[in-house]
Design an enzyme around this catalytic site. Structure first.
Site, PDB file in Angstrom:
ATOM      1  N   ARG A  92     -23.553  28.213-112.145  1.00 21.90           N
ATOM      2  CA  ARG A  92     -22.179  28.097-112.650  1.00 21.90           C
ATOM      3  C   ARG A  92     -21.165  27.987-111.515  1.00 21.90           C
ATOM      4  O   ARG A  92     -20.047  28.458-111.612  1.00 21.90           O
ATOM      5  CB  ARG A  92     -21.832  29.261-113.563  1.00 21.90           C
ATOM      6  CG  ARG A  92     -22.049  30.639-112.966  1.00 21.90           C
ATOM      7  CD  ARG A  92     -21.407  31.665-113.852  1.00 21.90           C
ATOM      8  NE  ARG A  92     -21.899  32.995-113.598  1.00 21.90           N
ATOM      9  CZ  ARG A  92     -21.416  34.075-114.183  1.00 21.90           C
ATOM     10  NH1 ARG A  92     -20.425  33.962-115.019  1.00 21.90           N
ATOM     11  NH2 ARG A  92     -21.917  35.253-113.920  1.00 21.90           N
ATOM     12  N   LYS A 112     -17.037  29.939-108.902  1.00 23.92           N
ATOM     13  CA  LYS A 112     -17.762  30.607-109.987  1.00 23.92           C
ATOM     14  C   LYS A 112     -17.071  30.202-111.281  1.00 23.92           C
ATOM     15  O   LYS A 112     -15.857  30.369-111.406  1.00 23.92           O
ATOM     16  CB  LYS A 112     -17.694  32.124-109.783  1.00 23.92           C
ATOM     17  CG  LYS A 112     -18.682  32.929-110.630  1.00 23.92           C
ATOM     18  CD  LYS A 112     -18.692  34.397-110.183  1.00 23.92           C
ATOM     19  CE  LYS A 112     -19.743  35.212-110.923  1.00 23.92           C
ATOM     20  NZ  LYS A 112     -19.785  36.606-110.450  1.00 23.92           N
ATOM     21  N   ARG A 185     -28.827  32.769 -98.977  1.00 19.54           N
ATOM     22  CA  ARG A 185     -29.338  34.057 -99.464  1.00 19.54           C
ATOM     23  C   ARG A 185     -30.772  34.275 -99.006  1.00 19.54           C
ATOM     24  O   ARG A 185     -31.423  33.326 -98.559  1.00 19.54           O
ATOM     25  CB  ARG A 185     -29.329  34.055-101.008  1.00 19.54           C
ATOM     26  CG  ARG A 185     -27.985  33.711-101.602  1.00 19.54           C
ATOM     27  CD  ARG A 185     -28.133  32.740-102.784  1.00 19.54           C
ATOM     28  NE  ARG A 185     -26.845  32.113-103.102  1.00 19.54           N
ATOM     29  CZ  ARG A 185     -25.985  32.569-103.993  1.00 19.54           C
ATOM     30  NH1 ARG A 185     -26.274  33.625-104.705  1.00 19.54           N
ATOM     31  NH2 ARG A 185     -24.832  31.977-104.189  1.00 19.54           N
ATOM     32  N   ASP A 254     -31.476  36.910-104.747  1.00 28.81           N
ATOM     33  CA  ASP A 254     -30.531  35.787-104.751  1.00 28.81           C
ATOM     34  C   ASP A 254     -29.095  36.292-104.577  1.00 28.81           C
ATOM     35  O   ASP A 254     -28.183  35.495-104.398  1.00 28.81           O
ATOM     36  CB  ASP A 254     -30.647  34.963-106.040  1.00 28.81           C
ATOM     37  CG  ASP A 254     -30.550  35.822-107.283  1.00 28.81           C
ATOM     38  OD1 ASP A 254     -31.370  36.749-107.438  1.00 28.81           O
ATOM     39  OD2 ASP A 254     -29.636  35.588-108.100  1.00 28.81           O
ATOM     40  N   ASP A 264     -20.860  38.774-105.031  1.00 29.68           N
ATOM     41  CA  ASP A 264     -21.285  38.560-106.422  1.00 29.68           C
ATOM     42  C   ASP A 264     -21.172  39.832-107.265  1.00 29.68           C
ATOM     43  O   ASP A 264     -22.146  40.534-107.497  1.00 29.68           O
ATOM     44  CB  ASP A 264     -22.711  37.983-106.478  1.00 29.68           C
ATOM     45  CG  ASP A 264     -22.911  37.179-107.755  1.00 29.68           C
ATOM     46  OD1 ASP A 264     -21.997  37.196-108.616  1.00 29.68           O
ATOM     47  OD2 ASP A 264     -23.967  36.538-107.913  1.00 29.68           O
TER      48      ASP A 264
HETATM   49  P1  AMP Z   1     -26.067  36.463-111.184  1.00 29.33           P
HETATM   50  O1  AMP Z   1     -26.813  37.558-111.845  1.00 29.33           O
HETATM   51  O2  AMP Z   1     -24.619  36.347-111.569  1.00 29.33           O
HETATM   52  O3  AMP Z   1     -26.245  36.446-109.705  1.00 29.33           O
HETATM   53  O4  AMP Z   1     -26.703  35.102-111.734  1.00 29.33           O
HETATM   54  C1  AMP Z   1     -28.080  34.811-111.664  1.00 29.33           C
HETATM   55  C2  AMP Z   1     -28.309  33.352-111.939  1.00 29.33           C
HETATM   56  O5  AMP Z   1     -27.844  33.007-113.257  1.00 29.33           O
HETATM   57  C3  AMP Z   1     -27.599  32.403-111.010  1.00 29.33           C
HETATM   58  O6  AMP Z   1     -28.435  31.305-110.835  1.00 29.33           O
HETATM   59  C4  AMP Z   1     -26.352  32.063-111.791  1.00 29.33           C
HETATM   60  O7  AMP Z   1     -25.786  30.855-111.359  1.00 29.33           O
HETATM   61  C5  AMP Z   1     -26.901  31.962-113.207  1.00 29.33           C
HETATM   62  N1  AMP Z   1     -25.866  32.175-114.252  1.00 29.33           N
HETATM   63  C6  AMP Z   1     -25.224  33.326-114.531  1.00 29.33           C
HETATM   64  N2  AMP Z   1     -24.360  33.147-115.531  1.00 29.33           N
HETATM   65  C7  AMP Z   1     -24.451  31.854-115.919  1.00 29.33           C
HETATM   66  C8  AMP Z   1     -23.819  31.051-116.928  1.00 29.33           C
HETATM   67  N3  AMP Z   1     -22.881  31.548-117.731  1.00 29.33           N
HETATM   68  N4  AMP Z   1     -24.185  29.756-117.011  1.00 29.33           N
HETATM   69  C9  AMP Z   1     -25.108  29.235-116.205  1.00 29.33           C
HETATM   70  N5  AMP Z   1     -25.744  29.935-115.242  1.00 29.33           N
HETATM   71  C10 AMP Z   1     -25.432  31.227-115.103  1.00 29.33           C
HETATM   72 MG    MG Z   2     -25.666  35.643-108.073  1.00 28.50          MG
END
Ligand code: AMP
Ligand code: MG
Length: 475
Positions: A92, A112, A185, A254, A264
């Site tokens: 995203r 983001k 990362r 990640d 994040d």
């Molecule tokens: P995070 O836990 O925020 O680090 O996200 C983990 C993964 O999920 C990353 O690849 C993000 O880009 C993806 N992600 C989180 N929220 C969304 C969303 N609403 N739409 C698409 N990808 C998402």
């Molecule tokens: Mg993340």
């Protein structure tokens, strides 16, 4: 010309030579763009005069993303809650550009909430406005508390209604800009290993060292030295979180930056009280990333990083590097906690017995009493007077404790605090007061504080309390 678009961009990731690290993506078409917040502090770091940058400039660059390409969704994998996930990557967001700041360092401008990418896995690619508000606040708070963290540069509301399980829906949408040294990362290296691209691991490492660890460049031992230094940086970062009473909540690989900086901020929380089992993410059922597990989990992440790195670093060097973790973590944590008590001492191993005793007692008192973690230190900072050194009964004399056992603990703590003050010359009392104020902000964004600010935005579109809170955080 838009001053943001005229910044000194250096396409460092692109210089890596091919498209192994990103996919070119486009921004979503949003119904509207409303600038809700801009971080003029960060503009100054980039050498811009905030007065020369209009809100319209922000919207053009960081709402509509006109005038720069390619927009790069970065590729990475990662261990999520202990399980390897090869389906990750920027789902995203994207890397908007890399800019050299006045401090001479290169910074990533990442997004983001800018829409779907090849890594969205069925997600909408969006960020809720509340999520954006929370990340802005987390970053500014951690920055104020001396934690090495990303900052947010802007938050633009984008006029959509999003559906989320953890917010009343539909909920408002936003796009945020995040500034940090690097979005590379641990998972960026893990992906290369998973795909069998060993040829690229040394190359990426050379890039990381050249840009983010330049003092190691040219050294024959630079790979081993890089890992040892990363271990030290991560241990330092976790100690900073712990002293700040911060629970990151999603310490997957990640979300671990190769620069050892913090970023994040999703379901994060500042702990209300010293509760080791405090867990911030509602979906973290096992408490894997609980407050007191953070040091262990980050060490585990560093250990997992050994898999890709073992192709270019000997196992002996990797082991030796990781060995430094516990000592560094303990030393920095003790130093920072002592500073929260007003004592600006570098806590070397085998240091002062009295200081160690005081720390132990402080933690025991905070844990057993469950008094507010931040309130305790904030009150100490407000009430401290040099006369405490000559009269024990003056120390936090208006604290009322009914419970007998807790009262005893408090008296023991007070005794040690008094002794500690007396271990210093009277002339140091002024610096104790200064240290207390510097290390203990009067405002900490525990959840109810964030919720009350959000409520006003949500119900009345009133951004006053949000801006006032940021003013208070910045002091
Ligand atoms: P995070 O836990 O925020 O680090 O996200 C983990 C993964 O999920 C990353 O690849 C993000 O880009 C993806 N992600 C989180 N929220 C969304 C969303 N609403 N739409 C698409 N990808 C998402
Ligand atoms: Mg993340």
């Amino acid at each position: 010309m838009n001053p943001i678009l005229a910044l000194n961009y250096e396409p460092s990731i692109e210089y890596l030579g091919n498209d192994d690290y990103y996919d070119v993506v486009a921004v979503a078409d949003f119904p509207s763009h409303e600038l809700r917040w801009r971080n003029d502090d960060v503009l100054v770091q980039f050498g811009l005069d905030p007065k020369s940058v209009s809100d319209a400039d922000f919207i053009e660059a960081f709402g509509k993303f006109q005038g720069r390409e390619p927009l790069m969704a970065l590729r990475y994998h990662g261990y999520q809650f202990g399980h390897y996930n090869p389906q990750l990557g920027d789902g995203r967001g994207f890397l908007f550009g890399q800019v050299r700041a006045l401090d001479g360092k290169l910074y990533d401008l990442g997004t983001k909430g800018t829409g779907p990418t090849p890594y969205s896995r069925g997600g909408d690619g969006r960020l809720t406005l509340k999520g954006g508000v929370r990340e802005v606040l987390a970053a500014e708070m951690l920055h104020r508390m001396g934690v090495k963290t990303s900052r947010c540069l802007s938050l633009v509301e984008t006029g959509e209604g999003l559906y989320r399980g953890d917010e009343p829906s539909p909920t408002r949408s936003s796009v945020m800009i995040r500034v940090q040294e690097s979005h590379i990362r641990f998972g960026t290296f893990e992906r290369l290993d998973f795909l069998g691209r060993r040829d690229l691991i040394g190359r990426l490492l050379d890039h990381v060292i050249e840009v983010y660890y330049p003092h190691l460049a040219g050294d024959a031992d630079r790979y081993a030295m890089f890992y040892a230094e990363l271990v030290q940086r991560v241990a330092t970062l976790v100690a900073q979180w712990m002293a700040a009473g911060f629970c990151h909540a999603v310490l997957n690989t990640d979300n671990m930056a190769i620069t050892g900086e913090s970023f994040d901020y999703g379901p994060f929380a500042f702990i209300p009280t010293l509760d080791p089992s405090f867990t911030a993410a509602y979906f973290d059922n096992g408490g894997r990333y609980a407050y007191s597990n953070q040091a262990t989990m980050c060490k585990w992440n560093l250990q997992m990083l050994q898999s890709p790195l073992k192709h270019v670093i000997s196992s002996g060097d990797l082991e030796a590097g990781l060995e430094g973790y516990d000592e560094q973590y303990g030393r920095v944590y003790r130093t920072l906690m002592l500073a929260k008590l007003g004592f600006d001492l570098d806590f070397e191993a085998g240091d002062d017995v009295l200081a160690r005793e005081l720390l132990k007692k402080t933690i025991e008192f905070l844990h057993n009493s469950q008094v507010g973690y931040h309130e305790f230190f904030a009150q100490l900072a407000i009430e401290f007077r040099p006369e405490w050194r000559s009269d024990l009964s003056l120390i936090l004399d208006n604290v009322e404790i009914v419970d007998v056992e807790i009262r005893v603990l408090f008296e023991q703590w007070r005794d040690l605090y008094f002794k500690m003050l007396n271990a210093l010359p009277e002339s140091d009392m002024e610096s104790v007061g200064k240290c207390l104020n510097k290390c203990n902000p009067q405002t900490v964004i525990v959840r109810p504080v964030i919720e009350s600010v959000w409520e006003r935005i949500d119900q009345e579109n009133d951004w006053g309390p949000f801006n006032e809170l940021l003013q208070m955080i910045r002091g």
